[in-house]
Design an enzyme around this catalytic site. Structure first.
Site, PDB file in Angstrom:
ATOM      1  N   ASP A  32      39.240  24.874  42.159  1.00 47.83           N
ATOM      2  CA  ASP A  32      40.266  26.220  41.736  1.00 47.83           C
ATOM      3  C   ASP A  32      41.461  26.112  42.378  1.00 47.83           C
ATOM      4  OD1 ASP A  32      40.509  28.865  41.246  1.00 47.83           O
ATOM      5  OD2 ASP A  32      39.969  29.330  43.660  1.00 47.83           O
TER       6      ASP A  32
ATOM      7  N   ASP B  95      44.244  28.847  42.844  1.00 45.60           N
ATOM      8  CA  ASP B  95      44.385  30.129  43.562  1.00 45.60           C
ATOM      9  C   ASP B  95      43.486  30.158  44.735  1.00 45.60           C
ATOM     10  OD1 ASP B  95      46.532  31.810  43.586  1.00 45.60           O
ATOM     11  OD2 ASP B  95      46.183  32.356  41.433  1.00 45.60           O
TER      12      ASP B  95
HETATM   13 MG    MG Z   1      40.385  31.308  43.791  1.00 43.81          MG
END
Ligand code: MG
Length: 410
Positions: A12, A14
């Site tokens: 992932d 962010d």
């Molecule tokens: Mg995230």
């Protein structure tokens, strides 16, 4: 160390690789080290943009990445639509999402008519556009959400995300979207298809109900980065297989993975109260109806509606589904086994039912043998039942006919 256990790392962005405009603690050097070990890296972000924008953003943080290593909810949505041969597509989204669509050779519409309405993020989306999009969906356009994240973190605080516009369109169209981003499986499946066969992949994310749930739905192990809460159920899909504070922990021999046992049922979005009735006629035969949604034989069943007791709900469901008036005789049992009680609906909703099952006697009415939800209906000898039966019903029927006289809880 955890890094040795896997061949491919799905990251992932962010909260894992960067927060705002800064890389997370040691992210670039951890990625360099994974690459030097020959590991495959894929970046999976719900940001509904195209791959080149993500590559540019990573480069600004000192992280080299190739566009083919990036799967965004925008590129994944474009691939899903291209595979289905859909177009033209009306995009409620900014330039990066439009580029993802045209990169996949999809034709864009600037307004309805269109074959699909795709919702990404657009700062300038108007209520007028939402109204037109809802009407297009009601008139048959496919409703597609790049993701349903309601919010995302930023330096300004918690900001509204794509899910806010998706919710507006669900309300306006009365339809649920085909949802592509995490926690659904399309992005994971697309990333996995880019790996050589047999490679062991793991997802690393900071959001249990997005990254961990999505990976587990796709049959991929998941590591939670950060201090997000976990969930009480041992089999909860949102609980990770391992936990780290920073990417560098992947190389720490003192940190190991646990084992999360993958259940055999899909993860439900909600738990709902249900009712079912074993209806016997005067010669002890049991009422079964063949359901039009799955072609299986089963006893009458349904939801408890607001304001109903379970007894009034079962009497109403039996009347609506079969035309028969019944009286509740006794509670057979209370059933919540997720293996048989997690139901996936045609619109992709997944519910876990906790069902009160009652023994009922026919008091009047006349049997309807076909209708919108019923292909056939009739009374059958309990020892000679038609096939195929709904999977949980043999157990319920056996309990109904058992001599113990005590409610079963299963
Ligand atoms: Mg995230």
């Amino acid at each position: 160390m955890i890094a040795d256990r896997y061949d491919a790392f799905f990251l992932d962005l962010d909260g894992v690789v960067y927060v705002g405009d800064r890389q997370t603690n040691g992210a670039a050097s951890a990625l360099d080290r994974l690459r030097s070990m020959g590991k495959d890296i894929r970046f999976l972000t719900n940001n509904p943009t195209d791959g080149s924008e993500i590559v540019r953003r990573l480069k600004e943080l000192g992280i080299e990445a190739k566009e083919e290593e990036v799967v965004t909810s925008g590129t994944a949505t474009a691939r899903v639509l291209a595979d289905r041969g859909i177009g033209p597509v009306w995009v409620l989204g900014h330039g990066g999402l439009r580029k993802a669509m045209t990169d996949a050779k999809l034709s864009l519409a600037e307004a309805p008519p269109c074959e699909a309405v795709v919702v990404g993020w657009d700062d300038d989306v108007t209520l007028g556009q939402i109204r037109r999009a809802a009407l297009a969906i009601r008139q048959g356009a496919l409703f597609v959400a790049t993701n349903e994240d309601p919010t995302y973190p930023s330096s300004e605080g918690i900001l509204s995300g794509v899910g806010v516009v998706v919710d507006a369109l669900i309300a306006g169209s009365g339809t649920r979207p085909l949802s592509v981003g995490k926690p659904w499986t399309a992005m994971f499946e697309q990333a996995r298809r880019t790996l050589a066969p047999g490679k062991r992949a793991v997802m690393i994310g900071d959001t249990p109900y997005v990254d961990v749930l999505g990976a587990h739905r796709a049959g991929i192990d998941a590591i939670l980065m950060g201090s997000a809460e976990t969930y009480p159920g041992k089999l909860d899909f949102r609980n990770p297989d391992g936990r780290i504070d920073k990417l560098g922990d992947l190389f720490d021999d003192a940190i190991s993975m646990g084992v999360w046992d993958s259940p055999t049922y899909p993860w439900p979005e909600s738990v709902e109260p249900g009712v079912a009735g074993v209806v016997l006629d005067e010669s002890g035969r049991v009422l079964l109806m063949r359901r039009s949604d799955n072609g299986r034989w089963g006893i009458p069943s349904g939801h408890v509606e607001p304001g109903e007791t379970v007894q009034t709900a079962v009497v109403r469901e039996i009347r609506e589904e079969t035309g028969l008036e019944v009286e509740v005789e006794e509670l057979i049992g209370l059933y919540s086994d997720p293996v048989s009680q997690v139901i996936t609906y045609p619109d992709s909703r997944i519910c876990h039912f906790v069902t009160s099952c009652f023994l009922c006697r026919v008091m009047g009415g006349s049997l309807i043998t076909s209708g919108p939800e019923t292909l056939d209906a009739g009374f059958f000898d309990p020892h000679d039942l038609p096939e195929p039966l709904m999977s949980m019903h043999p157990r319920w029927l056996a309990d109904a006919l058992a001599p113990s006289g005590r409610p079963f809880v299963r």
